[in-house]
Write an enzyme that holds these catalytic residues in place. Structure first.
Site, PDB file in Angstrom:
ATOM      1  N   GLU A  88      -5.730 -13.687   7.812  1.00 50.94           N
ATOM      2  CA  GLU A  88      -4.302 -13.944   7.907  1.00 50.94           C
ATOM      3  C   GLU A  88      -3.675 -13.151   9.037  1.00 50.94           C
ATOM      4  OE1 GLU A  88      -2.053 -11.359   4.699  1.00 50.94           O
ATOM      5  OE2 GLU A  88      -3.798 -12.326   3.792  1.00 50.94           O
ATOM      6  N   CYS A 101       0.788  -9.544  14.232  1.00 51.73           N
ATOM      7  CA  CYS A 101      -0.182  -8.702  13.537  1.00 51.73           C
ATOM      8  C   CYS A 101      -1.453  -9.517  13.367  1.00 51.73           C
ATOM      9  CB  CYS A 101       0.384  -8.278  12.186  1.00 51.73           C
ATOM     10  SG  CYS A 101      -0.710  -7.245  11.218  1.00 51.73           S
ATOM     11  N   CYS A 108     -12.272  -5.913   4.219  1.00 51.40           N
ATOM     12  CA  CYS A 108     -12.328  -4.534   4.724  1.00 51.40           C
ATOM     13  C   CYS A 108     -13.131  -3.695   3.739  1.00 51.40           C
ATOM     14  CB  CYS A 108     -10.913  -3.973   4.865  1.00 51.40           C
ATOM     15  SG  CYS A 108     -10.843  -2.303   5.566  1.00 51.40           S
ATOM     16  N   CYS A 112      -8.808   1.467   0.848  1.00 53.08           N
ATOM     17  CA  CYS A 112      -7.485   2.075   0.647  1.00 53.08           C
ATOM     18  C   CYS A 112      -6.781   1.382  -0.520  1.00 53.08           C
ATOM     19  CB  CYS A 112      -6.650   1.970   1.916  1.00 53.08           C
ATOM     20  SG  CYS A 112      -7.382   2.799   3.340  1.00 53.08           S
ATOM     21  N   CYS A 115      -3.758  -1.355  -0.184  1.00 55.28           N
ATOM     22  CA  CYS A 115      -3.950  -2.502   0.710  1.00 55.28           C
ATOM     23  C   CYS A 115      -4.731  -3.608   0.032  1.00 55.28           C
ATOM     24  CB  CYS A 115      -4.664  -2.047   1.983  1.00 55.28           C
ATOM     25  SG  CYS A 115      -4.915  -3.366   3.190  1.00 55.28           S
ATOM     26  N   CYS A 334      -0.593  -6.710   4.208  1.00 55.86           N
ATOM     27  CA  CYS A 334      -1.929  -7.118   4.647  1.00 55.86           C
ATOM     28  C   CYS A 334      -2.776  -7.597   3.470  1.00 55.86           C
ATOM     29  CB  CYS A 334      -2.638  -5.949   5.335  1.00 55.86           C
ATOM     30  SG  CYS A 334      -1.856  -5.397   6.843  1.00 55.86           S
TER      31      CYS A 334
END
Length: 345
Positions: A88, A101, A108, A112, A115, A334
């Site tokens: 995205e 962005c 990922c 974290c 996120c 995100c």
């Protein structure tokens, strides 16, 4: 999976065209078409050359399959890659221009807790051409309506950790800033990292003076480790030393992102710690009200609390701002759009 023509620099494209027995001016035709976001099949080149290229290269490496538009004008895109994976991106509109962005990985692995990009882990890295095609595709979409390129600034803050995909990200930075292409200056590009210290040193030596942004979000290693697993590997002191080296090599001040999380990192004690940690350094603090992720048990602060924290930083002598929230009504954080897509498909 076929190769991606947008991975190549103009010089590499010239060499490819020459190796196929074509005159080099065909490379310029191709390059101009690709940088306008066209498919290979839509570029005015001889059919024989087009057929040769399509045997080995993807015609459309990245395509928009869903667009959401916020009340504030922010646009969020769900992109599909040629292997069926989805990523995205967001286009944020400001008075000075439009900032896109972009994502650097499918998913990922940094973990974290604030996120959504990390929810499914890392699927794979994006090629440099797939990163570039996100920008080219958005430019092409807006060129149809406005007759001009939309993107003036880029932030590598979508899904993925850019420095975990180092080689492809550096290749992208070189190609996106190349003269004759879309030629977006590295100074108009921001790269956000959770703090992969060795790669920060490497980036400093690349000669690409992008705006280095560090996801900090805490004032101590112990506190940082509660929401960011990378803190167990690299300390804040190591990150600050790497940032100092980056400033020496590029002359660019660095930025710290600090997401305000209720009951976690936003009281007077944390403000005092942040001032003590950063005062006198060539940096800026960008405060962000947490974009809540429903799969995570973390809550944002009120606007009043955010401005109170900002005031404490400014009183302490830090350069700081509170980022204006954009795209909240379309899931601007995100990974949220991708996560919803995967859940429902």
């Amino acid at each position: 999976m076929k190769k991606i023509l947008q991975d190549l620099s103009f010089e590499e494209l010239e060499n490819l065209i020459f190796s196929l027995g074509e005159k080099k001016f065909r490379a310029k035709q191709l390059y101009d078409g690709l940088t306008r976001g066209k498919k290979i099949s839509g570029i005015n080149i001889p059919s024989e050359l087009r057929s040769k290229l399509l045997q080995e290269y993807e015609d459309e490496p990245v395509k928009i399959i869903k667009t959401l538009t916020s009340a504030d004008g922010t646009e969020k895109y769900l992109f599909e890659l040629s292997d069926g994976n989805v990523i995205e991106g967001v286009l944020m509109k400001y008075n000075y221009g439009n900032t896109q962005c972009v994502s650097t990985q499918v998913g990922c692995r940094m973990g974290c807790k604030f996120c959504a990009s990390t929810l499914g882990g890392l699927v794979r890295n994006l090629n440099s051409g797939e990163i570039l095609c996100q920008v080219l595709t958005v430019n092409a979409l807006h060129a149809k309506a406005a007759g001009k390129r939309a993107v003036t600034n880029i932030v590598l803050m979508g899904s993925g950790e850019p420095l975990d995909n180092y080689a492809n990200v550096v290749a992208f930075l070189k190609n996106v800033s190349a003269e004759g292409g879309i030629n977006i200056s590295p100074r108009n590009v921001s790269l956000s990292t959770c703090g992969l210290v060795p790669k920060i040193y490497g980036l400093a030596d690349e000669g690409l003076p992008v705006n280095l942004t560090i996801s900090l979000h805490q004032t101590t290693d112990e506190g940082r480790a509660r929401t960011m697993p990378i803190a167990k590997k690299y300390s804040i002191a190591e990150i600050l030393k790497a940032c100092g080296y980056y400033f020496e090599k590029t002359g660019r001040r660095y930025i710290f992102e600090y997401s305000l999380i209720a009951d976690e990192n936003c009281d007077a004690e944390h403000a005092e710690g942040l001032v003590k940690l950063l005062k006198g350094k060539p940096c800026h603090v960008n405060l962000i009200r947490l974009n809540e992720v429903k799969e995570r048990d973390l809550n944002t602060v009120t606007e009043k609390q955010a401005y109170r924290f900002l005031g404490l930083l400014e009183k302490g002598g830090l350069s700081a701002t509170l980022r204006r929230s954009m795209g909240n009504d379309i899931g601007g954080a995100c990974g949220q759009l991708r996560a919803n897509h995967l859940k429902n498909n």
